[in-house]
Design an enzyme around this catalytic site. Structure first.
Site, PDB file in Angstrom:
ATOM      1  N   ASP A  92       0.834  -1.203   0.000  1.00 13.00           N
ATOM      2  CA  ASP A  92       0.000   0.000   0.000  1.00 13.00           C
ATOM      3  C   ASP A  92       0.867   1.250   0.000  1.00 13.00           C
ATOM      4  O   ASP A  92       0.606   2.220  -0.730  1.00 13.00           O
ATOM      5  CB  ASP A  92      -0.918  -0.014   1.222  1.00 13.00           C
ATOM      6  CG  ASP A  92      -1.702   1.268   1.375  1.00 13.00           C
ATOM      7  OD1 ASP A  92      -2.580   1.535   0.539  1.00 13.00           O
ATOM      8  OD2 ASP A  92      -1.428   2.023   2.335  1.00 13.00           O
ATOM      9  N   GLU A 123      -2.066  -5.573  -3.354  1.00 15.04           N
ATOM     10  CA  GLU A 123      -1.114  -4.808  -2.540  1.00 15.04           C
ATOM     11  C   GLU A 123      -0.009  -5.718  -2.018  1.00 15.04           C
ATOM     12  O   GLU A 123       1.163  -5.329  -1.966  1.00 15.04           O
ATOM     13  CB  GLU A 123      -1.846  -4.137  -1.372  1.00 15.04           C
ATOM     14  CG  GLU A 123      -2.707  -2.955  -1.780  1.00 15.04           C
ATOM     15  CD  GLU A 123      -3.437  -2.326  -0.620  1.00 15.04           C
ATOM     16  OE1 GLU A 123      -3.736  -1.124  -0.690  1.00 15.04           O
ATOM     17  OE2 GLU A 123      -3.716  -3.031   0.378  1.00 15.04           O
TER      18      GLU A 123
END
Length: 225
Positions: free
Chosen positions: A48, A120
């Protein structure tokens, strides 16, 4: 492991020195009944942040004359779960996910939030295995197309609904959580949004932010129809 993950590694455009990182990236918390730390949540956390940095750098270079607010709206649209899920679908990530039978029977491979989290995780694995370059290459190869879908900075539904209300001298929209359901590792939130003088709308999502956006979009669509 090498054979089963080879097509995914090829889709990512990277030859892994440590393929166990990629296996970890596609492992959901439910796999093995959630025991230990052998799942992708830590890689998801890292991915992320890497995604956010690369997208910020891309936007800074691509739009040298845009103000911070416009760049922030573009950034938010590109790093949100929906964008990650679209990329996950494009590379066929669902086929490689490792999860419990119960999670799979509940539609886990089609769960946009779960796909986004795994995407992610993959970015985090690319970063740990090869540094910023392979992660950046993967992100640029898939996110530039998303960026180019809209010439103007996107306006999220909550902002658009707020502006609609303000233009008519109404109080700001109000959001409330109606219900929280599902297991701890995959919760579902039901959010209601209302504007004074109009019937409310509600929607569900795997985060309060997502549910609020969907509810705002539904209410805005009705108000403008």
């Amino acid at each position: 492991m090498k054979q089963s993950l080879a097509p995914l590694a090829e889709a990512l455009g990277h030859t892994f020195s440590d393929l166990s990182l990629l296996q970890l990236a596609v492992t959901h918390r439910s796999y093995g009944n959630g025991r230990g730390s052998s799942h992708n949540e830590r890689l998801e956390f890292l991915g992320d942040r890497v995604l956010g940095l690369v997208i910020a750098d891309l936007l800074y270079s691509r739009f040298p004359d845009e103000a911070e607010g416009a760049l922030a709206r573009r950034h938010a649209a590109l790093v949100r779960k929906e964008s990650l899920a679209r990329v996950a679908e494009k590379i066929g990530l669902a086929a490689f996910l490792r999860m419990s039978r119960g999670e799979e029977d509940a539609g886990g491979r089609c769960n946009a939030g779960l796909l986004a989290d795994a995407c992610e995780g993959v970015i985090g694995a690319l970063y740990l295995d090869g540094g910023l370059a392979p992660a950046q290459g993967f992100i640029r190869s898939h996110w530039v197309a998303l960026l180019e879908e809209s010439a103007a900075p996107p306006k999220d539904a909550k902002t658009a609904l707020q502006e609609w209300a303000q233009q008519r001298g109404l109080p700001l929209p109000e959001y409330s959580t109606l219900e929280t359901s599902g297991p701890d590792h995959s919760p579902v939130f039901k959010i209601q949004v209302s504007v004074k003088g109009y019937p409310p709308e509600n929607a569900s999502g795997n985060s309060k932010r997502v549910a609020a956006q969907v509810a705002a979009q539904a209410l805005l669509k009705r108000l403008m129809s």
